[in-house]
Design a protein around this motif. Sequence first.
Motif, mmCIF file in Angstrom:
data_model
loop_
_atom_site.group_PDB
_atom_site.id
_atom_site.type_symbol
_atom_site.label_atom_id
_atom_site.label_comp_id
_atom_site.label_asym_id
_atom_site.label_seq_id
_atom_site.Cartn_x
_atom_site.Cartn_y
_atom_site.Cartn_z
ATOM 1 N N SER A 54 2.141 -10.137 11.030
ATOM 2 C CA SER A 54 3.404 -10.741 10.606
ATOM 3 C C SER A 54 3.682 -11.939 11.506
ATOM 4 O O SER A 54 3.471 -11.867 12.720
ATOM 5 C CB SER A 54 4.569 -9.753 10.734
ATOM 6 O OG SER A 54 4.418 -8.689 9.840
ATOM 7 N N HIS A 78 6.786 -13.122 7.507
ATOM 8 C CA HIS A 78 5.930 -12.832 6.364
ATOM 9 C C HIS A 78 4.592 -12.260 6.835
ATOM 10 O O HIS A 78 4.240 -12.365 8.004
ATOM 11 C CB HIS A 78 5.704 -14.075 5.511
ATOM 12 C CG HIS A 78 6.967 -14.562 4.870
ATOM 13 N ND1 HIS A 78 7.612 -13.864 3.863
ATOM 14 C CD2 HIS A 78 7.727 -15.648 5.104
ATOM 15 C CE1 HIS A 78 8.704 -14.510 3.512
ATOM 16 N NE2 HIS A 78 8.802 -15.594 4.251
ATOM 17 N N THR A 122 1.694 -13.166 0.604
ATOM 18 C CA THR A 122 2.685 -13.189 -0.479
ATOM 19 C C THR A 122 3.267 -14.584 -0.617
ATOM 20 O O THR A 122 3.150 -15.403 0.283
ATOM 21 C CB THR A 122 3.827 -12.205 -0.172
ATOM 22 O OG1 THR A 122 4.498 -12.641 1.016
ATOM 23 C CG2 THR A 122 3.316 -10.799 0.013
ATOM 24 N N ASN A 165 8.692 -14.628 -1.733
ATOM 25 C CA ASN A 165 9.518 -13.489 -1.373
ATOM 26 C C ASN A 165 10.565 -13.911 -0.356
ATOM 27 O O ASN A 165 10.236 -14.492 0.673
ATOM 28 C CB ASN A 165 8.635 -12.362 -0.803
ATOM 29 C CG ASN A 165 9.395 -11.073 -0.613
ATOM 30 O OD1 ASN A 165 10.602 -11.007 -0.812
ATOM 31 N ND2 ASN A 165 8.680 -10.049 -0.207
ATOM 32 N N THR A 186 12.306 -10.412 4.516
ATOM 33 C CA THR A 186 11.381 -10.419 5.643
ATOM 34 C C THR A 186 10.321 -9.349 5.409
ATOM 35 O O THR A 186 10.584 -8.326 4.788
ATOM 36 C CB THR A 186 12.100 -10.156 6.978
ATOM 37 O OG1 THR A 186 12.726 -8.869 6.932
ATOM 38 C CG2 THR A 186 13.145 -11.217 7.257
ATOM 39 N N GLU A 187 9.132 -9.602 5.885
ATOM 40 C CA GLU A 187 8.002 -8.695 5.710
ATOM 41 C C GLU A 187 7.439 -8.372 7.089
ATOM 42 O O GLU A 187 7.290 -9.270 7.921
ATOM 43 C CB GLU A 187 6.906 -9.368 4.872
ATOM 44 C CG GLU A 187 7.384 -9.879 3.542
ATOM 45 C CD GLU A 187 6.410 -10.839 2.895
ATOM 46 O OE1 GLU A 187 6.614 -11.133 1.703
ATOM 47 O OE2 GLU A 187 5.451 -11.314 3.546
ATOM 48 N N HIS A 188 7.141 -7.110 7.320
ATOM 49 C CA HIS A 188 6.575 -6.754 8.624
ATOM 50 C C HIS A 188 5.770 -5.459 8.548
ATOM 51 O O HIS A 188 5.734 -4.787 7.528
ATOM 52 C CB HIS A 188 7.679 -6.646 9.691
ATOM 53 C CG HIS A 188 8.717 -5.619 9.404
ATOM 54 N ND1 HIS A 188 8.618 -4.331 9.854
ATOM 55 C CD2 HIS A 188 9.874 -5.689 8.711
ATOM 56 C CE1 HIS A 188 9.675 -3.644 9.454
ATOM 57 N NE2 HIS A 188 10.450 -4.446 8.760
ATOM 58 N N TRP A 201 2.968 -3.076 3.568
ATOM 59 C CA TRP A 201 3.937 -3.541 4.558
ATOM 60 C C TRP A 201 5.318 -3.110 4.102
ATOM 61 O O TRP A 201 5.488 -2.565 3.015
ATOM 62 C CB TRP A 201 3.866 -5.059 4.738
ATOM 63 C CG TRP A 201 4.353 -5.837 3.563
ATOM 64 C CD1 TRP A 201 5.616 -6.298 3.328
ATOM 65 C CD2 TRP A 201 3.589 -6.238 2.414
ATOM 66 N NE1 TRP A 201 5.678 -6.946 2.117
ATOM 67 C CE2 TRP A 201 4.444 -6.921 1.541
ATOM 68 C CE3 TRP A 201 2.258 -6.070 2.050
ATOM 69 C CZ2 TRP A 201 4.014 -7.448 0.337
ATOM 70 C CZ3 TRP A 201 1.830 -6.589 0.844
ATOM 71 C CH2 TRP A 201 2.697 -7.268 0.005
ATOM 72 N N SER A 225 9.505 -4.389 3.742
ATOM 73 C CA SER A 225 10.378 -5.565 3.644
ATOM 74 C C SER A 225 11.794 -5.183 4.043
ATOM 75 O O SER A 225 12.143 -4.001 4.096
ATOM 76 C CB SER A 225 10.371 -6.111 2.204
ATOM 77 O OG SER A 225 10.987 -5.190 1.322
ATOM 78 N N TRP A 252 5.685 -2.122 0.154
ATOM 79 C CA TRP A 252 4.911 -2.954 -0.754
ATOM 80 C C TRP A 252 3.427 -2.788 -0.485
ATOM 81 O O TRP A 252 3.043 -2.356 0.598
ATOM 82 C CB TRP A 252 5.267 -4.431 -0.557
ATOM 83 C CG TRP A 252 6.671 -4.767 -0.914
ATOM 84 C CD1 TRP A 252 7.780 -4.597 -0.126
ATOM 85 C CD2 TRP A 252 7.122 -5.334 -2.126
ATOM 86 N NE1 TRP A 252 8.884 -5.029 -0.796
ATOM 87 C CE2 TRP A 252 8.513 -5.491 -2.027
ATOM 88 C CE3 TRP A 252 6.487 -5.732 -3.299
ATOM 89 C CZ2 TRP A 252 9.277 -6.023 -3.046
ATOM 90 C CZ3 TRP A 252 7.250 -6.275 -4.322
ATOM 91 C CH2 TRP A 252 8.633 -6.410 -4.191
ATOM 92 N N GLN A 303 5.534 -3.321 -5.648
ATOM 93 C CA GLN A 303 6.534 -2.537 -4.932
ATOM 94 C C GLN A 303 6.157 -1.069 -5.051
ATOM 95 O O GLN A 303 6.030 -0.548 -6.147
ATOM 96 C CB GLN A 303 7.918 -2.790 -5.510
ATOM 97 C CG GLN A 303 9.022 -2.097 -4.760
ATOM 98 C CD GLN A 303 10.374 -2.464 -5.325
ATOM 99 O OE1 GLN A 303 10.742 -3.624 -5.375
ATOM 100 N NE2 GLN A 303 11.112 -1.449 -5.745
#
Length: 179
Positions: free
Chosen positions: A42, A46, A61, A64, A67-69, A82, A84, A94, A106
């Motif tokens: 990350s 993202h 991705t 989106n 936040t993605e982690h 991951w 979100s 996801w 998802q």
Amino acid sequence: AQIDQTIGPLVLFDDEASPDRVDVRHLQWPRPSPDGERLAFSALAHVWVMDLPDGEPRRLTTGNEATEHSPQWSPDGQWITWVSWQDSEGGHVWRARSDGRGEPEQVSRIPGYYDKVAWSPDGSRILAVRAPARERAAFIDELNRGQIVSRDLVWFPAEGGDATVITPLSGETTRYIAS
């Protein structure tokens, strides 16, 4: 009151306001692929993937807003999962193909605060720690997060679906769950 304040010289920088490329100096949750040839991590909120040892990072991705982690590789290296987070809606689990083909999927159906995702050894399930989104949203101060009380260890079918609760978690239990 009369004040006489001296102002220093004008400071100007030649930095571009919105460059096409940014040198990221802080990667979070770096995870090597099962074969050791790629890295998921990350950065800038993202999930990214790159070939090792010195490939060009590419975002997994697009578009989106959340936040993605906490990316994790599937045991066969074909998928990355991951979590979100969005303050207004909560978060989800996801997954996406690790080669970037296709759209992200998802996995979770109900928004919540998800953390510590992992794959089952056979790749058929995705595990996560889940808490109500409202409990996570209550912590405004990131440096003084307090304790989320209502947490469960859950699993999902890898293709997505309803969560199955494995067990409720106490504060001491989550310390031993791999991140």
